[in-house]
Design an enzyme around this catalytic site. Structure first.
Site, short mmCIF file in Angstrom:
data_model
loop_
_atom_site.label_atom_id
_atom_site.label_comp_id
_atom_site.label_asym_id
_atom_site.label_seq_id
_atom_site.Cartn_x
_atom_site.Cartn_y
_atom_site.Cartn_z
N CYS A 95 8.82 2.24 1.44
CA CYS A 95 8.99 1.16 2.42
C CYS A 95 10.46 0.95 2.76
O CYS A 95 11.05 1.79 3.44
CB CYS A 95 8.31 -0.12 1.93
SG CYS A 95 8.09 -1.35 3.23
N HIS B 222 3.19 1.42 -0.20
CA HIS B 222 3.65 1.06 -1.55
C HIS B 222 2.72 1.59 -2.64
O HIS B 222 1.87 0.84 -3.12
CB HIS B 222 3.71 -0.46 -1.68
CG HIS B 222 4.76 -1.13 -0.87
ND1 HIS B 222 6.06 -1.27 -1.30
CD2 HIS B 222 4.71 -1.70 0.35
CE1 HIS B 222 6.76 -1.91 -0.38
NE2 HIS B 222 5.97 -2.18 0.64
N GLU C 64 3.32 1.83 -5.61
CA GLU C 64 3.54 1.04 -6.83
C GLU C 64 2.72 -0.25 -6.84
O GLU C 64 2.63 -0.91 -7.86
CB GLU C 64 5.05 0.74 -7.00
CG GLU C 64 5.61 -0.38 -6.13
CD GLU C 64 5.87 0.01 -4.68
OE1 GLU C 64 5.42 1.10 -4.25
OE2 GLU C 64 6.51 -0.78 -3.96
#
Lengths: 293, 210
Positions: free
Chosen positions: B83, B174, B176
């Protein structure tokens, strides 16, 4: 609000971690904040210290002002709605900003209920003084929490008190034997679901920022060392002698909060901070942190 | 740690702990990077999601920006931007000055709109995993152009969501924030990681015959 949407809203707050959210009252200030490295700006007509000085009823800011700020920066824009004023929140959602602060800095519209934040798609941040208040706001749908502190005072003592209280209560809740969790949750006014979540995580289930009275890089680093995820600075920047420099300094102090040499370097030659107010001199009826429950 | 590979996460602002937890789930203890010195000996560095304007300023101020460019060019440091991190890596940003400018891609910031336009989905990224991967887009940028030697890993409707070169990876979503380790595993392999986790994978077929 669907569970997925709530999750996305919590996750946006996660991307703000380690950052500074700054109160701005016009386009020029918003640009100064963005250039200084703010992760978000809070658009409002009057900063808390002005609201405090001028008195009267403080409402949602003029939408055209919020819109102008939204159009002038690329970082997320937040704006405040009165506690319990869900139509102000509807307007802010319709404006297409990124986050609503259901804020005690404005005059509450409802002395009984906060906004049902689950009814919205847009994320909300809410203030809290302790674990119970934080978890009640989360139960209502808040995707981010901040300490209330005492806004507009330039005095960090209340933010410290609120953060210390939350940290202590989280530790207490974690250390309780299972049978004592029900009475603890009952006495502090939150649900067993959220109690279980806090016990397993050892922290709030959403991002928790510090707010209310932060005026210097050292104040910001203090709150970060206490375990906050980031800070809001309201009057502290644009009521100081050199806002651009102080804004940059507070961003640096938050990024390097554990490195005293770097916080020291950031603290050099900032000019006068905003004037501060001793909390004891504020009549209880004028203490913003007492609003909301 | 299962593997001698040294991975850092740029920890000046943003979603650092989320990457750390994903790497930890793969047995890799990541180092948080706030100073140029902390880059020493790293094989890979993750630039997390956050605000690119803030991260860019702190990269300059701390000296980590020039140091990581040097490590990328001279020591083969492998980079992954998620991002905001992808924005930092891009050679071109629509309407703005680029930051690190080391990946041959063009990005458009906040291309979807405000937080109300954030969304999640799922897609197959064959290079990275044989199974669909959950994707979380938060105020995401779009990759609107690439130039050789960039290779597109995932293209969605009208934009590109993941790109790589031999030494860099950019994702506008994302990984994560999703409950899936595929992209972290893939990045670690780009950094030269030999997964100790390969052993249980190989033993699976014996359990799965039914």
């Amino acid at each position: 609000m669907s569970d997925d949407r709530y999750q996305l809203n919590v996750q946006l707050a996660q991307m703000l971690k380690g950052g500074v959210i700054m109160d701005v009252t016009n386009v020029e200030q918003a640009k100064i904040a963005e250039e200084a490295g703010a992760v978000s700006v809070m658009a409002l007509e009057r900063v808390p210290s002005e609201i405090r000085a001028q008195g009267g009823v403080a409402r949602m800011s003029a939408p055209e002002m919020i819109q102008a700020i939204k159009e002038s920066v690329s970082i997320p824009v937040m704006a405040k709605a009165r506690i319990g004023h869900w139509v102000e929140a509807q307007l802010l959602e319709a404006l297409g900003i990124d986050y609503i602060d259901e804020s005690e800095v404005l005059t509450p519209a409802d002395e009984e209920c906060h906004i049902d934040k689950h009814a919205f798609k847009i994320p909300f941040v809410c203030g809290a003084r302790n674990l119970g208040e934080a978890l009640r706001r989360i139960a209502e749908g808040a995707a981010m929490i901040r300490t209330k502190g005492e806004a507009g005072t330039g005095n960090v003592v209340e933010a410290v008190r609120h953060m210390r209280t939350m940290n202590r209560e989280i530790r207490e809740l974690q250390s309780l034997p299972a049978e004592e969790v029900v009475p603890y949750a009952k006495n502090h006014g939150f649900s067993m679901d959220l109690a279980a979540k806090v016990r397993s995580l050892g922290r709030l289930p959403v991002v928790n920022f510090a707010a209310g009275g932060i005026a210097t890089p050292a104040d910001a680093a203090l709150m970060m060392q206490m375990g906050c995820d980031g800070v809001f600075v309201g009057s502290g920047i644009f009521k100081s002698a050199d806002p651009a420099r102080r804004a940059r300094a507070i961003v640096e102090a938050v990024a390097n909060f554990n490195d005293p040499q770097k916080v020291l370097a950031a603290s050099m030659n900032l000019g006068e901070p905003m004037p501060g107010i001793e909390i004891g001199t504020i009549p209880e009826t004028q203490r913003m942190a007492e609003r909301g429950w | 740690m299962d593997s001698p590979v040294q991975i850092g996460i740029l920890a000046l602002q943003g979603g650092v702990s989320e990457h750390r937890q994903h790497l930890a789930a793969l047995g890799v203890a990541a180092r948080e990077v706030r100073t140029p010195e902390a880059l020493a000996g790293l094989h890979g560095l993750i630039l997390p999601g956050g605000e690119s304007t803030c991260l860019s300023r702190l990269l300059r101020l701390t000296g980590v920006g020039p140091a990581l460019l040097q490590a990328y060019r001279e020591n083969g440091l492998v980079l992954w931007g998620t991002c905001a991190g992808a924005i930092l890596l891009a050679e071109e940003i629509v309407g703005e000055t680029p930051h690190l400018g080391l990946m041959p891609i063009t990005v458009s910031r906040n291309a979807f709109g405000s937080q109300l336009d954030s969304f999640q989905g799922e897609a197959l990224v064959p290079t990275v995993s044989p199974k669909p991967i959950p994707l979380v887009f938060i105020r995401a940028p779009q990759i609107v152009g690439t130039h050789p030697p960039a290779r597109v890993l995932l293209e969605l409707d009208s934009y590109i969501a993941a790109v790589e070169t031999d030494q860099a990876l950019a994702t506008v979503f994302h990984p994560e924030l999703a409950d899936d380790l595929s992209f972290h595993r893939y990045f670690l392999r780009k950094c030269g990681w030999q997964p100790a986790g390969a052993a249980p994978d190989r033993s699976r077929p014996f359990l799965a015959v039914r």
